[in-house]
Design a protein around this motif. Sequence first.
Motif, PDB file in Angstrom:
ATOM      1  N   PHE A  17      26.023   5.813  70.743  1.00 50.89           N
ATOM      2  CA  PHE A  17      25.507   6.357  69.491  1.00 50.89           C
ATOM      3  C   PHE A  17      24.025   6.664  69.625  1.00 50.89           C
ATOM      4  N   PRO A  18      23.574   7.756  69.027  1.00 52.15           N
ATOM      5  CA  PRO A  18      22.140   8.070  69.062  1.00 52.15           C
ATOM      6  C   PRO A  18      21.353   7.156  68.125  1.00 52.15           C
ATOM      7  N   GLU A  19      20.046   7.179  68.247  1.00 46.74           N
ATOM      8  CA  GLU A  19      19.205   6.361  67.373  1.00 46.74           C
ATOM      9  C   GLU A  19      19.262   6.864  65.934  1.00 46.74           C
ATOM     10  N   ILE A  20      19.347   8.172  65.754  1.00 45.18           N
ATOM     11  CA  ILE A  20      19.480   8.776  64.424  1.00 45.18           C
ATOM     12  C   ILE A  20      20.912   9.273  64.277  1.00 45.18           C
ATOM     13  N   VAL A  21      21.603   8.774  63.252  1.00 44.23           N
ATOM     14  CA  VAL A  21      23.026   9.058  63.069  1.00 44.23           C
ATOM     15  C   VAL A  21      23.218   9.890  61.799  1.00 44.23           C
ATOM     16  N   GLU A  22      24.053  10.922  61.907  1.00 46.68           N
ATOM     17  CA  GLU A  22      24.395  11.751  60.748  1.00 46.68           C
ATOM     18  C   GLU A  22      25.794  11.375  60.259  1.00 46.68           C
ATOM     19  N   LEU A  23      25.892  11.162  58.922  1.00 44.61           N
ATOM     20  CA  LEU A  23      27.160  10.788  58.305  1.00 44.61           C
ATOM     21  C   LEU A  23      27.552  11.819  57.259  1.00 44.61           C
ATOM     22  N   ASN A  24      28.837  12.050  57.142  1.00 43.48           N
ATOM     23  CA  ASN A  24      29.400  12.848  56.057  1.00 43.48           C
ATOM     24  C   ASN A  24      30.292  11.909  55.258  1.00 43.48           C
ATOM     25  N   VAL A  25      29.802  11.514  54.086  1.00 42.68           N
ATOM     26  CA  VAL A  25      30.554  10.572  53.251  1.00 42.68           C
ATOM     27  C   VAL A  25      31.051  11.329  52.022  1.00 42.68           C
ATOM     28  N   ILE A  31      21.540  10.869  56.657  1.00 42.10           N
ATOM     29  CA  ILE A  31      20.932  10.698  57.975  1.00 42.10           C
ATOM     30  C   ILE A  31      20.188   9.372  57.964  1.00 42.10           C
ATOM     31  N   THR A  32      20.518   8.493  58.887  1.00 41.31           N
ATOM     32  CA  THR A  32      19.927   7.161  58.902  1.00 41.31           C
ATOM     33  C   THR A  32      19.823   6.669  60.338  1.00 41.31           C
ATOM     34  N   ARG A  33      19.200   5.513  60.504  1.00 47.72           N
ATOM     35  CA  ARG A  33      19.052   4.933  61.839  1.00 47.72           C
ATOM     36  C   ARG A  33      20.307   4.154  62.233  1.00 47.72           C
ATOM     37  N   TYR A  34      20.543   4.105  63.522  1.00 46.01           N
ATOM     38  CA  TYR A  34      21.663   3.324  64.055  1.00 46.01           C
ATOM     39  C   TYR A  34      21.492   1.845  63.699  1.00 46.01           C
ATOM     40  N   SER A  35      20.256   1.356  63.728  1.00 49.75           N
ATOM     41  CA  SER A  35      20.002  -0.062  63.417  1.00 49.75           C
ATOM     42  C   SER A  35      20.344  -0.395  61.971  1.00 49.75           C
ATOM     43  N   THR A  36      20.218   0.584  61.063  1.00 47.01           N
ATOM     44  CA  THR A  36      20.585   0.350  59.663  1.00 47.01           C
ATOM     45  C   THR A  36      22.083   0.160  59.524  1.00 47.01           C
ATOM     46  N   LEU A  37      22.861   0.989  60.212  1.00 46.54           N
ATOM     47  CA  LEU A  37      24.316   0.918  60.112  1.00 46.54           C
ATOM     48  C   LEU A  37      24.872  -0.366  60.704  1.00 46.54           C
ATOM     49  N   THR A  38      24.153  -0.970  61.634  1.00 35.84           N
ATOM     50  CA  THR A  38      24.628  -2.201  62.279  1.00 35.84           C
ATOM     51  C   THR A  38      23.883  -3.434  61.779  1.00 35.84           C
ATOM     52  N   SER A  39      23.137  -3.299  60.681  1.00 37.36           N
ATOM     53  CA  SER A  39      22.329  -4.419  60.193  1.00 37.36           C
ATOM     54  C   SER A  39      23.177  -5.555  59.618  1.00 37.36           C
ATOM     55  N   VAL A  40      24.396  -5.245  59.179  1.00 37.80           N
ATOM     56  CA  VAL A  40      25.329  -6.280  58.704  1.00 37.80           C
ATOM     57  C   VAL A  40      26.511  -6.249  59.668  1.00 37.80           C
ATOM     58  N   PRO A  41      26.507  -7.113  60.692  1.00 37.31           N
ATOM     59  CA  PRO A  41      27.486  -7.001  61.791  1.00 37.31           C
ATOM     60  C   PRO A  41      28.943  -7.054  61.346  1.00 37.31           C
ATOM     61  N   LEU A  45      30.847  -0.721  58.423  1.00 39.80           N
ATOM     62  CA  LEU A  45      29.964   0.161  59.183  1.00 39.80           C
ATOM     63  C   LEU A  45      29.441  -0.530  60.439  1.00 39.80           C
ATOM     64  N   GLY A  46      29.143  -1.825  60.326  1.00 39.81           N
ATOM     65  CA  GLY A  46      28.681  -2.569  61.492  1.00 39.81           C
ATOM     66  C   GLY A  46      29.707  -2.580  62.609  1.00 39.81           C
ATOM     67  N   GLU A  47      30.982  -2.740  62.240  1.00 42.35           N
ATOM     68  CA  GLU A  47      32.040  -2.733  63.244  1.00 42.35           C
ATOM     69  C   GLU A  47      32.263  -1.331  63.806  1.00 42.35           C
ATOM     70  N   MET A  48      32.180  -0.320  62.933  1.00 38.78           N
ATOM     71  CA  MET A  48      32.391   1.053  63.382  1.00 38.78           C
ATOM     72  C   MET A  48      31.379   1.465  64.443  1.00 38.78           C
ATOM     73  N   ILE A  77      24.993   1.853  48.815  1.00 38.53           N
ATOM     74  CA  ILE A  77      25.471   1.064  49.952  1.00 38.53           C
ATOM     75  C   ILE A  77      24.455   1.135  51.088  1.00 38.53           C
ATOM     76  N   LEU A  78      23.968   2.341  51.369  1.00 35.02           N
ATOM     77  CA  LEU A  78      23.007   2.519  52.460  1.00 35.02           C
ATOM     78  C   LEU A  78      21.683   1.848  52.132  1.00 35.02           C
ATOM     79  N   ASP A  79      21.230   1.944  50.882  1.00 29.76           N
ATOM     80  CA  ASP A  79      19.996   1.271  50.490  1.00 29.76           C
ATOM     81  C   ASP A  79      20.107  -0.236  50.701  1.00 29.76           C
ATOM     82  N   TYR A  80      21.256  -0.800  50.351  1.00 26.85           N
ATOM     83  CA  TYR A  80      21.444  -2.248  50.525  1.00 26.85           C
ATOM     84  C   TYR A  80      21.411  -2.623  52.006  1.00 26.85           C
ATOM     85  N   MET A  81      21.974  -1.806  52.872  1.00 24.31           N
ATOM     86  CA  MET A  81      22.014  -2.151  54.293  1.00 24.31           C
ATOM     87  C   MET A  81      20.651  -2.055  54.957  1.00 24.31           C
TER      88      MET A  81
END
Length: 296
Positions: A17-25, A31-41, A45-48, A77-81
Amino acid sequence: MALPDNSSGIQAEEPPFPEIVELNVGGQVYITRYSTLTSVPDSLLGEMFSRKTTKGLARDTKGRFFVDRDGFLFRYILDYMRDQQLVLPDHFPERGRLQREAEYFNLPELVKQLAPRISKQNSLGDEGCQSDPEEPSPSNDAARNLATLGAAAAACASLVPGSAGDGKRSGFITIGYRGSYTLGRDSQTDAKFRRVARIMVCGKTSLAKEVFGETLNESRDPDRPPERYTSRYYLKFTFLEQAFDKLADAGFHMVACNSTGTCAFAHEQTDDKIWTSYTEYVFYLPPGVRQTLLPS
């Protein structure tokens, strides 16, 4: 004989995965950071995004990772992560739906924060969401004006004999669209009109749904109660005459219209001027007319 050490020539495996990830929800792009998506293991999203490969993850036509959930609520959801804190607008009306999204994304702490608080007397606390008013915003000004106008019309209709309590509704619906057109040097020549991109609908929710049915797009204002007003609906087709036909069939007639035009720029070679415009048509359904025009 010792083999030569070629470890320095072996390239490290690139992360999937790149450092900057694009999502279509749900059609909304984030558009967010990879570290944000994995901040809650342990979260979905963390598992994905902790996988060693991107195989098996859905993508849209532009290669963005696709998640089939509510695109508007995903912002919270993204703000919370980002920092594991919940910050919502005052009088937020969709706590229940956001709680369901938090459950889907497996965020138990967020679910707890969204759950209504129960006092010692087994009553909902101040943060209960059973009667939260809707969040006011400048984009709802048109709907509030229409609500005032509709209330006045309803009051007048109640004075008409036989119009109260017999199921014959009355009300206003406003149709609006933005367009553009080109005029040549000679203003007498035919204007070149462009296709209408979107036809907007303002009015009472129940009345708009009754007139336009399945051709009404409610994605920008979902779950609006039928007695409330909205200015965020639009039609799935782009022909004004089709909208007028539906309104006429339902017994509406036009009572007002207005339009504004602004010259955006002139073509350097042809001197043709490109104009942009916004036009609104106000339609009214008098009490009892619908039953006359549309047999039950």
